[in-house]
Design a protein around this motif. Structure first.
Motif, PDB file in Angstrom:
ATOM      1  N   ASP A  89       0.850  -1.187   0.000  1.00  0.00           N
ATOM      2  CA  ASP A  89       0.000   0.000   0.000  1.00  0.00           C
ATOM      3  C   ASP A  89       0.888   1.240   0.000  1.00  0.00           C
ATOM      4  N   LEU A  90       0.545   2.202  -0.835  1.00  0.00           N
ATOM      5  CA  LEU A  90       1.339   3.430  -0.922  1.00  0.00           C
ATOM      6  C   LEU A  90       0.826   4.417   0.120  1.00  0.00           C
ATOM      7  N   THR A  91       1.030   4.063   1.391  1.00  0.00           N
ATOM      8  CA  THR A  91       0.519   4.893   2.475  1.00  0.00           C
ATOM      9  C   THR A  91       1.403   4.695   3.710  1.00  0.00           C
ATOM     10  N   ASN A  92       0.900   5.067   4.876  1.00  0.00           N
ATOM     11  CA  ASN A  92       1.724   5.132   6.086  1.00  0.00           C
ATOM     12  C   ASN A  92       2.213   3.762   6.563  1.00  0.00           C
ATOM     13  N   HIS A 109      12.205  -7.150   9.412  1.00  0.00           N
ATOM     14  CA  HIS A 109      10.952  -6.710  10.034  1.00  0.00           C
ATOM     15  C   HIS A 109      11.134  -6.267  11.485  1.00  0.00           C
ATOM     16  N   PRO A 110      11.966  -5.249  11.759  1.00  0.00           N
ATOM     17  CA  PRO A 110      12.150  -4.792  13.141  1.00  0.00           C
ATOM     18  C   PRO A 110      10.860  -4.232  13.718  1.00  0.00           C
ATOM     19  N   LEU A 111      10.625  -4.495  14.984  1.00  0.00           N
ATOM     20  CA  LEU A 111       9.401  -4.049  15.651  1.00  0.00           C
ATOM     21  C   LEU A 111       9.612  -2.781  16.473  1.00  0.00           C
ATOM     22  N   PHE A 112      10.808  -2.625  17.075  1.00  0.00           N
ATOM     23  CA  PHE A 112      11.056  -1.503  17.979  1.00  0.00           C
ATOM     24  C   PHE A 112      12.190  -0.588  17.511  1.00  0.00           C
ATOM     25  N   ASP A 113      13.297  -1.163  17.045  1.00  0.00           N
ATOM     26  CA  ASP A 113      14.525  -0.404  16.815  1.00  0.00           C
ATOM     27  C   ASP A 113      14.318   0.784  15.884  1.00  0.00           C
ATOM     28  N   THR A 114      13.570   0.596  14.807  1.00  0.00           N
ATOM     29  CA  THR A 114      13.414   1.663  13.812  1.00  0.00           C
ATOM     30  C   THR A 114      12.426   2.732  14.256  1.00  0.00           C
ATOM     31  N   CYS A 115      11.752   2.511  15.393  1.00  0.00           N
ATOM     32  CA  CYS A 115      10.812   3.514  15.915  1.00  0.00           C
ATOM     33  C   CYS A 115      11.503   4.522  16.836  1.00  0.00           C
ATOM     34  N   ALA A 116      12.784   4.293  17.127  1.00  0.00           N
ATOM     35  CA  ALA A 116      13.517   5.205  18.010  1.00  0.00           C
ATOM     36  C   ALA A 116      13.685   6.565  17.345  1.00  0.00           C
ATOM     37  N   PRO A 117      13.923   7.615  18.128  1.00  0.00           N
ATOM     38  CA  PRO A 117      14.123   8.954  17.552  1.00  0.00           C
ATOM     39  C   PRO A 117      15.173   8.933  16.450  1.00  0.00           C
ATOM     40  N   GLY A 118      14.812   9.498  15.301  1.00  0.00           N
ATOM     41  CA  GLY A 118      15.702   9.507  14.149  1.00  0.00           C
ATOM     42  C   GLY A 118      15.573   8.304  13.258  1.00  0.00           C
ATOM     43  N   GLY A 119      14.858   7.279  13.706  1.00  0.00           N
ATOM     44  CA  GLY A 119      14.672   6.077  12.903  1.00  0.00           C
ATOM     45  C   GLY A 119      13.631   6.290  11.814  1.00  0.00           C
ATOM     46  N   PRO A 120      13.611   5.424  10.791  1.00  0.00           N
ATOM     47  CA  PRO A 120      12.676   5.598   9.663  1.00  0.00           C
ATOM     48  C   PRO A 120      11.212   5.504  10.056  1.00  0.00           C
TER      49      PRO A 120
END
Length: 376
Positions: free
Chosen positions: A90-93, A101-112
């Motif tokens: 889907d071309l959305t959020n 498939h990281p669950l937490f690491d990429t949600c940190a400040p500055g992460g994608p």
């Protein structure tokens, strides 16, 4: 649709429309149309709740080195070609992801995913606190050569049918695809179509013929020379769409049959994806591997709820293939990868219905396979 914020089905269409306001980009919301047999309520429901799920991007890029096609009908020698991207994402959020498939690491400040957090499977989630994002396992493909033009033709058919008369001129004329300055390589049949004055008048019945002739008389100029063997693939584009949402479908019975279409609820239907699945299943020699968001169908073979509108024949074809291989004493394996539960709140009515239909589908298949084993 003012006031919806995230847009219909969370696609951020209102945000997209606002972003491109007062630019040369035209945004059109194209709801799915109901058939002539649908009630007024059913048509409203389809228009607001269901989409075609076509996720394509079509751009132009430079010709490959050594590619020197002849001048087109607009007397311009093309220097660019079409490039398309097609797939299931889907071309959305929140859909951007990694193979891990990281669950937490990429949600940190500055992460994608810091500002692109999406989790549609947990009710009343507090995004202000650390929480797992929803991972996405899907695929998109980069398509080049003649098949990229097929993706563009699908878009043109949708645009002509659904974008409205006031947007039709944007395909032709001074700002359209066949402007004298356009240097993008286009097959001859499509050149003729886009340069036709009758398109401006709404006389677009020749679109189907243009598509057929483009397939029958392959335009060698679209080939990409000098490709290494591992990149020179034969590609065929399939789709699921009907005559209420795309222009160029035949209306008489003979033409519908010759085009390989079906008819339902007063519409001509292109179900080539379904036919391609069945063709591949029937041709399989040693194994099948499928990944999908759902796996349900062939409800006419269930032991109950046989009127459920799950009519696709994929499960029936797979179980028939397995049973025939068992009878022949030949090894055969089927791998079907699906999520634990479909996207959404697991306890919601829609998710529970899908899970039940998947259970009925597997139950039907297991019973037939068990019977084939007993008889072998």
């Amino acid at each position: 649709m003012p006031g919806l914020g995230p847009g219909v089905m969370g696609t951020s269409d209102e945000k997209t429309n606002a972003y491109f306001k007062d630019t040369e980009v035209t945004c059109v919301l194209c709801p799915r149309q109901g058939g002539v047999e649908d009630s007024l309520l059913q048509k409203v429901q389809r228009g607001n709740m269901f989409t075609h799920h076509q996720k394509t991007v079509i751009v132009d890029t430079a010709l490959t080195p050594g590619h020197r096609p002849a001048a087109m009908m607009n007397e311009v020698v093309p220097t660019r070609r079409m490039l398309a991207f097609v797939g299931g994402l889907d071309l959305t959020n929140g859909r951007y992801d990694y193979p891990s498939h990281p669950l937490f690491d990429t949600c940190a400040p500055g992460g994608p995913h810091c500002t692109d957090m999406y989790q549609g499977c947990v009710e009343s989630l507090d995004n202000s606190k650390p929480c797992p994002r929803e991972p996405w396992h899907d695929i998109h493909a980069r398509v080049e050569g003649p098949a990229a033009v097929d993706v563009a033709v699908n878009f043109i058919e949708r645009w002509v049918k659904q974008a409205g008369a006031r947007n039709l001129f944007k395909l032709v004329g001074g700002i359209g695809l066949h402007h004298r300055k356009v240097d993008v390589l286009i097959p001859e049949g499509l050149q003729q179509y886009l340069s036709a004055g009758k398109l401006m008048k709404g006389q677009v019945k020749d679109l189907s013929e243009m598509r057929v002739q483009s397939i029958k008389h392959h335009d060698a100029g679209l080939e990409m020379p000098g490709l290494p063997p591992e990149e020179a693939w034969s590609v065929q584009l399939f789709r699921t769409i009907d005559s209420t949402s795309a222009q160029g479908f035949p209306s008489d019975a003979n033409s519908i049959y010759e085009a390989g279409l079906t008819v339902g609820k007063g519409k001509s239907i292109d179900a080539s994806i379904h036919r391609a699945y069945i063709n591949l299943i029937r041709r399989a020699k040693r194994y099948l591997y499928l990944e999908n968001q759902y796996f349900l169908g062939s409800s006419h073979l269930w032991d109950s709820d046989t009127n459920t509108p799950c009519h696709n024949q994929v499960p029936a074809e797979i179980v028939l293939k397995i049973c025939n291989k068992i009878k022949a004493g030949e090894p055969f394996a089927v791998y079907i990868v699906i999520p634990m539960f479909p996207e959404g709140i697991p306890t919601s009515g829609s998710c529970q219905a899908i899970l039940y239909y998947q259970y009925k589908t597997r139950q039907m298949m297991y019973k037939r396979i068990a019977a084939a084993i007993d008889e072998a």
